[in-house]
Design a protein around this motif. Structure first.
Motif: not given
Length: 900
Positions: A414-420, A455-469
């Motif tokens: 996973l990219e450094n500094g991304s979020a789950l 949307s706000r997180w992606l606006s910063g250009g960082k990767a985002l993953y859905l880790a659950g329902p």
């Protein structure tokens, strides 16, 4: 004696408490969760050690006690915090035994009755993982134990201790609130003159002193202010690192702190102002919990115990009954997620009544001059029945797999500094690994799963993953983004984004019959993480599974892992053509596997009913992998032998077997760790005798003892793990069998006797064998090779053609053949067909037993243009595509002609 509770001294004959507490601890230790859990359990596995702020109301006494407990050196913090619940649970059982001794004066009832609490399903459950409820129950019972001593002896020490324990209970969990007025009534009116005197001032101090522990909340509130705000979200980083609850704000606001601590006050005031009427009407909603904890046959015994207490201790009975009633109503009114935990005070009162009823029964029995031993026998039977009834509801292993799931996810590139992103309870294990083991400290866990946050997180250009329902937080969430399967995660991308495969992948050839194309693959992370980039060539259901198999050079499987192609929270029922995804699987080859190159192959499966049906004609060979770990012979799950059986130069050190029951004829797996006592200097063979309780039922064919690393290359002292694929005896049904290895010389002779080692047991499920054609079946009687005879069929014509074939088994085979049913027109062209393993995969030919009849259904499309058609039937080997011989052209028997 000082200020120590008098019940814990040997002068009071506390041996029943010590025995019951010790037995309870051994029980809880056996069912203790071995590692990381989820939701509240995970939260309390790491937050006390970090002095964080859990969800309201903070639970300060538990947090501080957990911090002290975590100071002891422990390799596994999660297991250590789980142990705290087991310890407090066992002490609670001991205190319950002391309370029974104080009420009845009998050691036998104090010992036997304590197990009504110890075996209570919910109490056992919460004694197996890190939680606050066993500590709360301990303080609740200790408060009433000392209150009873205050009532009987008037010792201010007992009153002070009772007040202290009740104050600590309130500082542990707000579920102690329903007990507060009734406890006060009991201690105040047991001895009103003494209670309302100046001397009771110390008791008031003892009660209010623990409540000052709530200063923990503003103290930690200020400490967490050092974490910066996340620019894209304007929220403290401490929240998304799992160190505090979502209510937290960096500034210290008295109003927020008040709401954090006294958030349940709204429930309380609402309950007092009339919510109790609504709760009365909804009491039936918790009857399931009551009957799960205490089966109906026990209720008359509890009624007797309640009457016994009413006659001898009316004030105590009134207080406890009030607590149980208020607790029931309050739990129904609040409607929180864990009603069985909030009902602990009511359950404790019921367990007390049961125990006192047991005492009344024993006393009546003795008056009738019946033998005491018989009464004890009945008590043991009663408790054993209670224990058996509680077993299904007490397992905490419904959370099993959480730890391995997150360890695998955190091994992804996973990219450094991304979020789950997920529900906070699903993210709690992730935060445990960050805070307790410092795994991937660069990642953040965002919650709840809502579109505005994403949307706000992606606006910063960082990767985002859905880790659950999403748990219904935002029903429109999928529509606003492009969701790309990414191993066990979903990559959240802007809707206009066109994803591509990661760079550096090895291209793969096309796979015949698959609805997906493998665009590229690679092994990373020390050749253990398999990455497959795929693209849907046509639409397919989201429930497909991919099997990754690692095979030796001889084709024997040494490792197999089945994974869904997509995460279970993929929001659509099918994947559309053109969609891309990344499949990732972490391959843990068994330690001790001999060095060499091992083939990796893939197989795709779809779930049809209760059976898995392979897609494509044969598995796809992907590439090779080599073990890179040292040859450590012992692995988790091995059964290590203390007395190691030996035959010639070989000794058995450990073994592992398949644990799940199989059908007759199904493959079973046996792993043996061999040690060379001396250099073998020859390539020895091994055969396996399979025994049940009646004797030998099957002997396997000889095979190399170590197919991938011949024994002639072994050196003295080396240990190797060898994995054998065996087949359960076909005629063994509903029984267990054991496997005895027999070492043979290179010429196939039994070289040495005396290994005397049996691996197992392997469990074989019972299988019904059909012996006659059912009524209505049309006889056929056509042979297919030496294996089967098509004995008959039933055909139902409608919108579709429903065909049931009945195969009579003539001879047993090791091959798994497929049945084909072709519907051909007058020119011989196939217009529709159905190929499958017999009985929709339930009865492959390699488990058939001679003489039985196999029912094999097939469905052919019936919406055809008018004309004459013929159904052709046959059997073929899916590997070689060779058909079994039948007296018909192309070995396809014309079963029946139909006309549309």
């Amino acid at each position: 004696m000082g200020w120590w509770p008098s019940g814990f001294t040997f002068k009071r004959k506390t041996w029943p408490a010590l025995i019951s507490g010790g037995l309870a601890f051994s029980l809880y230790l056996r069912s203790l969760a071995p590692g990381v859990l989820s939701y509240d359990f995970a939260e309390f596995q790491y937050l006390p050690a970090r002095l964080g702020l859990p969800h309201p109301n903070g639970f300060p006494f538990y947090m501080l006690l957990g911090w002290l407990w975590s100071r002891f050196p422990a390799d596994n913090l999660a297991l250590w915090m789980n142990l705290l619940s087991a310890v407090t649970g066992a002490i609670t059982v001991a205190v319950f035994s002391l309370l029974l001794k104080e009420l009845t004066g009998r050691n036998d009832i104090a010992l036997a009755g304590s197990f009504f609490l110890a075996l209570m399903p919910s109490f056992r459950f919460y004694s197996s993982g890190a939680e606050r409820y066993t500590l709360l129950m301990l303080l609740f019972l200790a408060s009433f134990l000392e209150g009873l001593r205050w009532d009987r002896m008037g010792q201010f020490r007992a009153l002070i201790l009772s007040s202290l324990f009740m104050g600590l209970a309130l500082a542990t969990h707000p579920a102690a609130f329903p007990a507060l007025p009734f406890w006060f009534f009991y201690v105040a009116f047991s001895r009103p003159r003494q209670f309302f005197s100046r001397s009771s001032l110390l008791a008031g101090i003892a009660f209010f002193l623990p409540l000052t522990l709530y200063l923990y909340v503003p103290w930690r509130w200020v400490a967490l202010a050092r974490y910066p705000l996340i620019p894209e979200l304007g929220v403290s980083e401490a929240i998304y690192r799992g160190l505090t609850f979502a209510w937290y704000r960096p500034e210290l606001s008295p109003r927020l702190v008040w709401e954090y601590i006294f958030g349940l006050g709204n429930y309380s005031f609402g309950f007092i102002r009339g919510g109790w009427k609504e709760a009365l009407l909804s009491l039936g909603s918790i009857k399931h919990f009551l009957f799960t904890e205490f089966p109906l046959p026990l209720w008359p015994l509890a009624f007797v115990g309640s009457l016994w207490l009413l006659m001898r201790q009316p004030k105590l009975w009134l207080s406890l009954t009030g607590i149980a009633s208020f607790d029931l109503l309050f739990t129904v009114y609040v409607r929180l997620g864990k009603p069985e935990a909030y009902l602990f005070p009511a359950f404790g009162v019921f367990a007390l009544w049961l125990s006192l009823g047991l005492g009344a029964f024993a006393k009546a029995w003795e008056k009738l001059w019946f033998p005491k031993a018989m009464a004890w026998g009945l008590m043991v039977l009663l408790l054993w029945g209670f224990y058996l009834s509680a077993i299904p509801a007490t397992t905490i292993h419904r959370f099993s797999g959480i730890e391995s799931w997150w360890r695998e996810v955190l091994s992804y590139p996973l990219e450094n500094g991304s979020a789950l992103m997920a529900h906070w309870g699903d993210l709690a294990p992730f935060w445990y690994f960050q805070q307790a083991e410092n795994l991937r400290p660069d990642l953040l866990g965002l919650y709840p799963p809502e579109s505005n946050i994403a949307s706000r997180w992606l606006s910063g250009g960082k990767a985002l993953y859905l880790a659950g329902p999403t748990h219904g937080f935002d029903p429109d969430f999928p529509a606003g983004f492009k969701l790309m399967p990414w191993g066990k995660l979903l990559r959240i991308l802007p809707p206009e984004f066109n994803p591509s495969c990661p760079e550096g992948l090895t291209p793969a050839s096309e796979i015949s019959g698959w609805p997906v194309k493998i665009k590229g693959w690679r092994f990373s992370k020390n050749k253990k993480l398999l990455e497959l980039c795929w693209e849907a060539s046509e639409s397919f259901p989201a429930s497909l599974h991919l099997s990754v198999r690692v095979l030796s050079s001889t084709g024997s499987p040494i490792y197999q892992k089945e994974e869904p192609l997509l995460p279970s929270w993929y929001p659509y029922p099918e994947v559309r053509a053109g969609e891309k995804g990344l499949f990732m699987a972490y391959l843990e080859l068994p330690e001790g596997v001999p060095p060499g190159n091992y083939k990796v192959e893939l197989a795709l499966f779809a779930l049809k009913g209760e059976n898995w049906e392979p897609i494509g004609l044969s598995p796809y060979s992907l590439g090779e992998i080599s073990p890179v770990h040292p040859l450590i012979w012992r692995a988790k799950g091995d059964r290590v032998l203390l007395l190691r059986p030996q035959a010639g130069p070989f000794r058995v050190v450990a073994f592992r077997t398949s644990e799940k029951p199989v059908r007759p004829g199904d493959p079973v797996r046996l792993e043996i760790v061999w040690e060379a006592v001396e250099s073998p200097e020859a390539d020895y063979l091994v055969a396996f005798r399979m025994r049940d309780i009646k004797g030998v039922v099957k002997v396997s064919k000889p095979q190399p003892l170590s197919p991938d690393f011949p024994t002639a290359r072994w050196s003295k002292g080396e240990k190797f793990r060898v994995i054998y694929g065996l087949q359960a005896p076909r005629r063994l049904s509903g029984r267990a069998f054991w496997v005895e290895p027999v070492i043979l010389s290179p010429e196939g002779e039994e070289k040495w006797k005396g290994l005397r080692f049996h691996a197992g047991p392997f469990f074989v499920r019972a299988r019904h064998h059909l012996r006659e054609l059912p009524k209505g079946a049309i006889p056929v009687g056509i042979r297919f090779g030496e294996i089967a005879e098509l004995a008959g069929y039933i055909l139902e014509e409608g919108r579709d053609l429903k065909l049931i074939l009945y195969w009579r088994v003539l001879g047993e085979t090791e091959n798994s053949y497929k049945v084909f049913t072709h519907l051909v027109n007058e020119t011989g062209q196939i217009v529709t067909q159905h190929d499958s393993i017999p009985s929709e995969g339930a009865h492959p030919t390699n488990i058939w037993v001679k003489g039985e009849i196999i029912e094999d259904p097939h469905t052919l499309r019936g919406d055809l243009p008018p004309g004459k058609y013929t159904i052709l039937v046959g059997l073929y080997d899916p590997i070689t595509m060779e058909r079994l011989k039948v007296d018909a052209p192309d070995n396809a028997f014309p079963l029946v002609a139909i006309e549309k």
